[in-house]
Design an enzyme around this catalytic site. Structure first.
Site, mmCIF file in Angstrom:
data_model
loop_
_atom_site.group_PDB
_atom_site.id
_atom_site.type_symbol
_atom_site.label_atom_id
_atom_site.label_comp_id
_atom_site.label_asym_id
_atom_site.label_seq_id
_atom_site.Cartn_x
_atom_site.Cartn_y
_atom_site.Cartn_z
ATOM 1 N N CYS A 174 60.905 -21.040 76.825
ATOM 2 C CA CYS A 174 59.811 -20.490 77.751
ATOM 3 C C CYS A 174 59.155 -21.611 78.233
ATOM 4 N N CYS A 214 66.659 -3.376 89.103
ATOM 5 C CA CYS A 214 65.975 -4.580 89.504
ATOM 6 C C CYS A 214 66.382 -5.324 88.098
ATOM 7 N N CYS A 237 58.119 -10.284 91.046
ATOM 8 C CA CYS A 237 58.446 -9.212 90.298
ATOM 9 C C CYS A 237 57.835 -8.158 91.120
ATOM 10 N N CYS A 242 61.252 -0.481 86.296
ATOM 11 C CA CYS A 242 61.875 -1.657 86.679
ATOM 12 C C CYS A 242 63.031 -1.201 87.181
ATOM 13 N N ASP A 250 43.800 -11.917 72.060
ATOM 14 C CA ASP A 250 45.056 -12.680 72.633
ATOM 15 C C ASP A 250 45.790 -13.868 70.725
ATOM 16 N N CYS A 279 53.258 -20.855 82.841
ATOM 17 C CA CYS A 279 54.741 -20.451 84.034
ATOM 18 C C CYS A 279 54.120 -18.619 84.569
ATOM 19 N N CYS A 294 64.185 -16.792 86.203
ATOM 20 C CA CYS A 294 63.528 -17.215 85.207
ATOM 21 C C CYS A 294 64.689 -19.177 85.216
HETATM 22 C C1 B12 Z 1 53.488 -14.820 71.354
HETATM 23 C C2 B12 Z 1 53.001 -14.575 73.045
HETATM 24 C C3 B12 Z 1 53.522 -15.709 74.049
HETATM 25 C C4 B12 Z 1 54.616 -16.587 73.729
HETATM 26 C C5 B12 Z 1 55.481 -15.087 73.838
HETATM 27 C C6 B12 Z 1 55.873 -14.480 75.375
HETATM 28 C C7 B12 Z 1 56.067 -12.548 74.456
HETATM 29 N N1 B12 Z 1 56.251 -11.554 75.972
HETATM 30 O O1 B12 Z 1 56.647 -12.594 73.845
HETATM 31 C C8 B12 Z 1 54.897 -17.125 75.080
HETATM 32 C C9 B12 Z 1 53.951 -18.633 75.090
HETATM 33 C C10 B12 Z 1 55.743 -17.342 75.710
HETATM 34 C C11 B12 Z 1 54.200 -16.024 76.460
HETATM 35 C C12 B12 Z 1 54.099 -16.744 77.362
HETATM 36 C C13 B12 Z 1 53.028 -16.163 78.416
HETATM 37 N N2 B12 Z 1 52.034 -15.651 77.613
HETATM 38 CO CO1 B12 Z 1 51.946 -14.461 76.303
HETATM 39 N N3 B12 Z 1 51.237 -13.472 73.957
HETATM 40 C C14 B12 Z 1 51.871 -13.917 73.030
HETATM 41 C C15 B12 Z 1 51.126 -13.339 71.857
HETATM 42 C C16 B12 Z 1 50.035 -14.276 71.380
HETATM 43 C C17 B12 Z 1 51.740 -12.200 71.153
HETATM 44 C C18 B12 Z 1 53.305 -11.087 72.381
HETATM 45 C C19 B12 Z 1 54.284 -11.129 70.588
HETATM 46 O O2 B12 Z 1 53.823 -10.627 70.006
HETATM 47 N N4 B12 Z 1 55.247 -11.283 71.129
HETATM 48 C C20 B12 Z 1 56.640 -10.785 70.293
HETATM 49 C C21 B12 Z 1 57.225 -9.767 70.984
HETATM 50 C C22 B12 Z 1 58.570 -8.703 69.718
HETATM 51 O O3 B12 Z 1 56.186 -8.769 71.076
HETATM 52 P P1 B12 Z 1 55.906 -7.922 72.215
HETATM 53 O O4 B12 Z 1 55.652 -9.822 73.156
HETATM 54 O O5 B12 Z 1 54.732 -7.081 72.125
HETATM 55 O O6 B12 Z 1 57.286 -7.499 73.090
HETATM 56 C C23 B12 Z 1 57.717 -6.219 72.575
HETATM 57 C C24 B12 Z 1 56.829 -5.414 72.614
HETATM 58 O O7 B12 Z 1 56.159 -4.557 73.331
HETATM 59 C C25 B12 Z 1 58.607 -3.937 72.176
HETATM 60 N N5 B12 Z 1 57.494 -2.431 73.545
HETATM 61 C C26 B12 Z 1 57.504 -2.578 74.500
HETATM 62 N N6 B12 Z 1 56.901 -1.204 75.270
HETATM 63 C C27 B12 Z 1 56.529 -0.762 73.219
HETATM 64 C C28 B12 Z 1 55.739 0.288 73.915
HETATM 65 C C29 B12 Z 1 56.365 0.433 72.386
HETATM 66 C C30 B12 Z 1 55.078 2.449 71.825
HETATM 67 C C31 B12 Z 1 56.217 0.288 70.718
HETATM 68 C C32 B12 Z 1 55.715 0.859 69.407
HETATM 69 C C33 B12 Z 1 57.341 -0.946 71.439
HETATM 70 C C34 B12 Z 1 57.388 -1.525 72.523
HETATM 71 O O8 B12 Z 1 58.888 -4.082 73.147
HETATM 72 C C35 B12 Z 1 58.603 -6.341 73.333
HETATM 73 C C36 B12 Z 1 60.360 -6.365 73.455
HETATM 74 O O9 B12 Z 1 60.456 -6.121 72.116
HETATM 75 C C37 B12 Z 1 50.776 -12.240 73.383
HETATM 76 C C38 B12 Z 1 48.814 -11.843 72.853
HETATM 77 C C39 B12 Z 1 48.924 -10.913 71.605
HETATM 78 N N7 B12 Z 1 48.366 -10.658 70.504
HETATM 79 O O10 B12 Z 1 49.680 -9.758 71.520
HETATM 80 C C40 B12 Z 1 49.561 -12.728 75.112
HETATM 81 C C41 B12 Z 1 50.048 -12.329 75.661
HETATM 82 C C42 B12 Z 1 51.290 -11.411 75.383
HETATM 83 N N8 B12 Z 1 50.338 -13.473 75.945
HETATM 84 C C43 B12 Z 1 50.186 -13.113 77.465
HETATM 85 C C44 B12 Z 1 50.152 -14.241 79.174
HETATM 86 C C45 B12 Z 1 49.229 -13.920 80.702
HETATM 87 C C46 B12 Z 1 51.033 -15.459 78.989
HETATM 88 C C47 B12 Z 1 51.754 -15.328 80.066
HETATM 89 C C48 B12 Z 1 51.396 -14.872 81.589
HETATM 90 C C49 B12 Z 1 50.452 -16.832 80.143
HETATM 91 C C50 B12 Z 1 51.639 -18.084 81.818
HETATM 92 N N9 B12 Z 1 50.920 -18.070 83.100
HETATM 93 O O11 B12 Z 1 52.132 -18.898 80.920
HETATM 94 C C51 B12 Z 1 53.136 -15.791 79.138
HETATM 95 C C52 B12 Z 1 53.979 -15.150 80.231
HETATM 96 C C53 B12 Z 1 55.239 -15.293 79.696
HETATM 97 C C54 B12 Z 1 56.366 -13.594 79.285
HETATM 98 N N10 B12 Z 1 56.828 -13.628 80.271
HETATM 99 O O12 B12 Z 1 56.255 -12.930 78.560
HETATM 100 C C55 B12 Z 1 49.227 -11.931 78.025
HETATM 101 C C56 B12 Z 1 50.211 -11.032 78.809
HETATM 102 C C57 B12 Z 1 49.842 -9.793 79.518
HETATM 103 C C58 B12 Z 1 50.528 -8.962 80.622
HETATM 104 N N11 B12 Z 1 50.170 -8.112 81.416
HETATM 105 O O13 B12 Z 1 51.704 -8.509 79.757
HETATM 106 C C59 B12 Z 1 49.070 -11.372 76.200
HETATM 107 C C60 B12 Z 1 48.889 -9.927 75.547
HETATM 108 C C61 B12 Z 1 48.362 -12.375 75.961
HETATM 109 C C62 B12 Z 1 47.019 -11.731 76.437
HETATM 110 N N12 B12 Z 1 45.347 -10.841 75.619
HETATM 111 O O14 B12 Z 1 46.004 -10.894 77.465
HETATM 112 N N13 B12 Z 1 53.456 -15.475 75.180
HETATM 113 S S1 SF4 Z 2 57.288 -17.983 82.114
HETATM 114 FE FE1 SF4 Z 2 58.788 -18.232 80.419
HETATM 115 S S2 SF4 Z 2 60.087 -15.898 81.048
HETATM 116 FE FE2 SF4 Z 2 58.564 -16.470 82.906
HETATM 117 S S3 SF4 Z 2 59.824 -17.811 84.150
HETATM 118 FE FE3 SF4 Z 2 58.751 -19.060 83.236
HETATM 119 S S4 SF4 Z 2 59.949 -19.784 81.622
HETATM 120 FE FE4 SF4 Z 2 61.301 -17.337 82.285
HETATM 121 S S1 SF4 Z 3 61.118 -8.272 88.496
HETATM 122 FE FE1 SF4 Z 3 59.421 -7.561 87.530
HETATM 123 S S2 SF4 Z 3 61.049 -4.510 88.756
HETATM 124 FE FE2 SF4 Z 3 62.417 -6.214 88.418
HETATM 125 S S3 SF4 Z 3 62.880 -6.426 86.203
HETATM 126 FE FE3 SF4 Z 3 61.256 -8.001 86.929
HETATM 127 S S4 SF4 Z 3 59.557 -7.098 85.546
HETATM 128 FE FE4 SF4 Z 3 61.444 -4.995 86.333
#
Ligand code: B12
Ligand code: SF4
Ligand code: SF4
Length: 341
Positions: A210, A187, A245, A184, A128, A238, A194
């Site tokens: 968020c 859907c 989903c 997805c 993380d 949250c 949200c």
């Molecule tokens: C910043 C962060 C947050 C932020 C932003 C959320 C977000 N989705 O980015 C906040 C504080 C809001 C947050 C909330 C939560 N988080 Co958080 N968070 C992180 C963190 C530290 C970095 C994520 C990040 O870099 N985001 C920036 C975006 C640009 O990057 P990304 O998320 O990777 O998404 C992009 C890429 O994946 C790309 N992409 C998609 N597919 C592919 C494939 C390829 C090949 C490539 C190149 C790119 C690509 O598309 C996406 C959009 O641009 C990670 C841990 C980590 N070090 O990675 C945990 C992490 C994502 N969080 C986690 C969790 C559990 C949560 C929550 C569920 C907690 C909760 N219950 O409240 C919520 C979920 C909110 C949500 N709907 O995403 C878990 C997710 C597990 C999972 N199954 O996905 C992680 C991985 C932590 C962990 N080690 O388990 N989080």
């Molecule tokens: S975790 Fe964040 S993105 Fe997901 S429903 Fe809650 S407020 Fe919305």
């Molecule tokens: S609810 Fe689940 S299956 Fe539907 S769009 Fe969101 S992530 Fe995809």
């Protein structure tokens, strides 16, 4: 770079032995900058400055481990449904022991063994808070795909998984052939559900909107008023966009004792708002809730009491409007206003 190709079957077995549910293997190739950069440029990182300041390491793991060849992703299922019947105001992932230490301990055991098997092997790990883009690596490693709700969704456990990431300076004997199919389709349930519109499309989450960010990371300032009204029985994290989903409809119950909810998960918002420093010390350390700190947690619980507009909370809110913390005082004044007819 380490000379030998490591056998995935052996690493897979070891991952299971140390307690992980899933493991994936990805080539350590640089991540195209577009998804991170467009997210940063839009300001979606809120004040989490390290998202941008560490961009170079995030996009290229060989900056973290010179000679990096493979990135391992580990996942643990944490889904349990033994919260109180009224529903816990604490998100599922935070109800048991702090997942950072759970996954870190397992990764430590994994590393210790591979270091003994392969002397001289270079590794770099994180859970993380490390700079690695963990969902990208998990997707590349074949564990699942990133859904419209911004979470990594696996075939076996839906999105109820937590991730850990380990970089190696060795190749392994097999990598996934191609990406996991996106399920997805048309859907849009998570986007509709949200409460704050934080899911902005392109699988990106605007952290500023968020509720997970607002209740956990934004712990030193007031939560913007529009978002406070959404904190209905929700005080830490949250789960709404995962709860709705359809791919999470058949969750696997996590028997793992580390994810068994702790005593704090049976408390309601009133009890959490009334938490004394002594109760905090007894209940919170060792859980992920510690991140919100004492005042942040009480601030959130106080908002939730205001949203619920429960008259029986008035005496506590009046007391907290004279609390030592300005954060809590200001939340209590706001919550009292919500109780007015
Ligand atoms: C910043 C962060 C947050 C932020 C932003 C959320 C977000 N989705 O980015 C906040 C504080 C809001 C947050 C909330 C939560 N988080 Co958080 N968070 C992180 C963190 C530290 C970095 C994520 C990040 O870099 N985001 C920036 C975006 C640009 O990057 P990304 O998320 O990777 O998404 C992009 C890429 O994946 C790309 N992409 C998609 N597919 C592919 C494939 C390829 C090949 C490539 C190149 C790119 C690509 O598309 C996406 C959009 O641009 C990670 C841990 C980590 N070090 O990675 C945990 C992490 C994502 N969080 C986690 C969790 C559990 C949560 C929550 C569920 C907690 C909760 N219950 O409240 C919520 C979920 C909110 C949500 N709907 O995403 C878990 C997710 C597990 C999972 N199954 O996905 C992680 C991985 C932590 C962990 N080690 O388990 N989080
Ligand atoms: S975790 Fe964040 S993105 Fe997901 S429903 Fe809650 S407020 Fe919305
Ligand atoms: S609810 Fe689940 S299956 Fe539907 S769009 Fe969101 S992530 Fe995809």
């Amino acid at each position: 770079m380490y000379g030998t190709q490591l056998p995935t079957a052996r690493l897979r077995q070891l991952a299971q032995d140390v307690g992980f549910d899933l493991i994936g293997f990805a080539r350590a190739e640089p991540i195209p900058p577009s998804s991170l950069m467009s997210w940063l440029e839009a300001g979606y990182d809120a004040d989490m400055d390290w998202m941008g300041s560490r961009a170079e390491e995030r996009l290229d793991v060989s900056v973290l481990l010179p000679g990096a060849r493979t990135v391992l992703s580990f996942a643990n299922n944490y889904y349990r449904d033994d919260a109180p019947s009224q529903g816990s105001p604490i998100a599922r992932y935070a109800r048991g022991r702090d997942y950072h230490s759970t996954l870190r301990d397992r990764m430590k055991a994994f590393r210790k063994t591979i270091n003994a098997w392969y002397p001289g092997l270079g590794t770099y790990g994180g859970v993380d808070s490390g700079p690695m883009m963990e969902k990208v690596w998990a997707a590349r490693g074949g564990l699942g795909y990133v859904g419209k709700n911004g979470c990594l969704i696996t075939e076996s456990h839906g999105s109820w998984v937590l991730l850990a990431t380990l970089i190696l300076d060795a190749e392994v004997d097999a990598y996934p052939e191609g990406p996991v199919a996106d399920r997805c389709g048309s859907c849009r349930r998570c986007l509709m559900a949200c409460p704050t519109g934080a899911l902005v499309g392109n699988r990106q989450v605007d952290a500023r909107a968020c509720l997970s960010y607002q209740t956990i990371e934004n712990r030193d300032r007031d939560v913007p008023e529009a978002f406070r009204f959404k904190l209905d029985n929700l005080i830490f994290g949250c789960d709404i966009c995962q709860q709705v989903c359809p791919l999470n409809r058949k969750p696997v119950f996590a028997e793992d004792e580390r994810f068994v909810p702790r005593a704090v998960a049976s408390l309601g918002t009133l009890e959490l708002a009334a938490l004394t420093p002594e109760q905090y010390k007894e209940l919170i350390p060792g859980t992920a809730l510690a991140r919100a700190r004492y005042d942040g947690l009480r601030r959130n619980a106080v908002y939730a009491l205001g949203v619920a507009r429960q008259a029986h909370a008035r005496p506590l809110l009046e007391k907290l409007s004279g609390d030592g913390s300005e954060l809590v005082r200001s939340a209590a004044r706001w919550a009292l206003l919500q109780l007015e007819p």
